[in-house]
Design a protein around this motif. Structure first.
Motif, PDB file in Angstrom:
ATOM      1  N   THR A   1       0.835  -1.200   0.000  1.00 10.15           N
ATOM      2  CA  THR A   1       0.000   0.000   0.000  1.00 10.15           C
ATOM      3  C   THR A   1       0.871   1.252   0.000  1.00 10.15           C
ATOM      4  O   THR A   1       1.855   1.355   0.738  1.00 10.15           O
ATOM      5  CB  THR A   1      -0.934   0.018   1.220  1.00 10.15           C
ATOM      6  N   GLU A   2       0.477   2.211  -0.837  1.00 11.08           N
ATOM      7  CA  GLU A   2       1.214   3.468  -0.968  1.00 11.08           C
ATOM      8  C   GLU A   2       0.502   4.613  -0.255  1.00 11.08           C
ATOM      9  O   GLU A   2       1.133   5.436   0.391  1.00 11.08           O
ATOM     10  CB  GLU A   2       1.386   3.808  -2.459  1.00 11.08           C
ATOM     11  N   SER A   3      -0.810   4.680  -0.399  1.00  9.01           N
ATOM     12  CA  SER A   3      -1.576   5.773   0.210  1.00  9.01           C
ATOM     13  C   SER A   3      -3.008   5.311   0.438  1.00  9.01           C
ATOM     14  O   SER A   3      -3.472   4.339  -0.167  1.00  9.01           O
ATOM     15  CB  SER A   3      -1.572   7.009  -0.700  1.00  9.01           C
TER      16      SER A   3
ATOM     17  N   ARG B   1      -3.180   0.000   6.049  1.00  5.62           N
ATOM     18  CA  ARG B   1      -2.136   0.925   6.478  1.00  5.62           C
ATOM     19  C   ARG B   1      -1.148   1.181   5.339  1.00  5.62           C
ATOM     20  O   ARG B   1      -0.873   0.290   4.537  1.00  5.62           O
ATOM     21  CB  ARG B   1      -1.361   0.357   7.679  1.00  5.62           C
ATOM     22  N   GLU B   2      -0.603   2.390   5.312  1.00  6.09           N
ATOM     23  CA  GLU B   2       0.414   2.712   4.321  1.00  6.09           C
ATOM     24  C   GLU B   2       1.688   1.915   4.600  1.00  6.09           C
ATOM     25  O   GLU B   2       2.098   1.748   5.750  1.00  6.09           O
ATOM     26  CB  GLU B   2       0.716   4.212   4.349  1.00  6.09           C
TER      27      GLU B   2
ATOM     28  N   THR C   1       1.652   2.660 -10.255  1.00  2.00           N
ATOM     29  CA  THR C   1       0.717   2.912  -9.154  1.00  2.00           C
ATOM     30  C   THR C   1      -0.684   2.478  -9.567  1.00  2.00           C
ATOM     31  O   THR C   1      -1.192   2.900 -10.610  1.00  2.00           O
ATOM     32  CB  THR C   1       0.706   4.408  -8.779  1.00  2.00           C
TER      33      THR C   1
ATOM     34  N   GLY D   1      -7.479   4.177  -2.063  1.00  2.35           N
ATOM     35  CA  GLY D   1      -6.073   4.539  -2.045  1.00  2.35           C
ATOM     36  C   GLY D   1      -5.324   3.937  -3.217  1.00  2.35           C
ATOM     37  O   GLY D   1      -5.914   3.537  -4.225  1.00  2.35           O
TER      38      GLY D   1
ATOM     39  N   TRP E   1      -1.760   1.394  -4.415  1.00  2.00           N
ATOM     40  CA  TRP E   1      -0.761   0.402  -4.046  1.00  2.00           C
ATOM     41  C   TRP E   1       0.035   0.003  -5.278  1.00  2.00           C
ATOM     42  O   TRP E   1      -0.292   0.398  -6.399  1.00  2.00           O
ATOM     43  CB  TRP E   1      -1.394  -0.812  -3.370  1.00  2.00           C
TER      44      TRP E   1
END
Length: 264
Positions: A174-176, A196-197, A229, A242, A244
């Motif tokens: 996960t990125e954001s 979670r990031e 992304t 989000g 990832w």
């Protein structure tokens, strides 16, 4: 308390009506009700006006027999109804189940629990049995626990018996994500709090989410490189979403349960 009861019993023989209270007055009232009173001994050992309302526990002016005459009764609810179908076909939406109150709480008893639960869902065919033909770009995900309930109905005649259990697992980092995920606290959407990031998560691709022709799940990023992304969205709360990046494809997911999800 034992001494108090012995005193009251002795007085009742000498003074008729001395033990009058909630039971004799036939009163038990919710909340604070100044009109809900009787004459008799109070729990603070004072004789005179005593009360039979729920608030008397806080004010300390209950009649001596309040607990016996007005016992606390908790709320009782029935069994959950079966889950409804998705509110709309062919797009991310919600399903619902409900239960009804069998007994309202009385005299300060435990309140009723939630009577309705909602969870995200996505249909893969119309009521007429036609394939929805999903072309969504984001990956729509939900908790892996949903896979235990999901009925794997074939959305296309291309599915055969030996391919119905075909599937694979995608690992992402996960990125954001939006802050709405951490704020989700409803029973069947609480799993979003564990997104979670920087964490590696596993997302299982199984029928019927798997396209029967391409054998891919929408938004799985299978053809992307590790630097691309990708976007995801949680079913049940469209504001929880989000980005990832793909880590790898594996045959079976091995992430902890709180970090295991399914494409839907």
């Amino acid at each position: 308390m034992r001494t108090l009861w012995m005193t009251l019993c002795a007085l009742s023989r000498l003074w008729p009506g001395a033990q009058a209270g909630c039971a004799e007055a036939g009163r038990c009232c919710p909340g604070r009700d100044p009109a809900c009173f009787a004459r008799g001994w109070r729990l603070d050992r004072v004789y005179g006006t005593c009360f039979c309302d729920q608030a008397c526990r806080l004010t300390g002016d209950c009649c001596f027999d309040y607990d016996r005459a007005c016992p606390a009764r908790p709320c009782f609810v029935g069994e959950w109804s079966p889950w409804s179908g998705c509110a709309d076909q062919c797009k991310p939406t919600t399903r619902v189940r409900r239960r009804s109150v069998q007994q309202e709480p009385q005299n300060g008893g435990a309140p009723c629990p939630p009577l309705e639960e909602r969870a995200g869902c996505l249909e893969y065919s119309t009521p007429q049995g036609q394939d929805c033909g999903h072309t969504y770009v984001p990956a729509f995900i939900t908790t892996s626990a949903f896979n235990k309930e999901r009925t794997r109905q074939a959305t296309s005649p291309h599915w055969s018996t030996h391919t119905e259990d075909a599937g694979y697992c995608m690992e992402f980092k996960t990125e954001s994500l939006t802050p709405h995920c951490a704020l989700e606290n409803r029973p069947l959407t609480r799993w979003m709090q564990y997104l979670r990031e920087g964490y590696t998560v596993c997302v299982d691709c199984q029928p019927p989410a798997m396209n029967s022709v391409s054998l891919h799940c929408s938004g799985d990023g299978l053809d992307s490189d590790g630097n691309q992304t990708l976007h995801w969205q949680a079913i049940g709360n469209p504001r929880c979403q989000g980005t990832w990046k793909k880590v790898r494809r594996v045959d079976q997911c091995s992430c902890p349960a709180v970090h295991s999800f399914i494409f839907i």
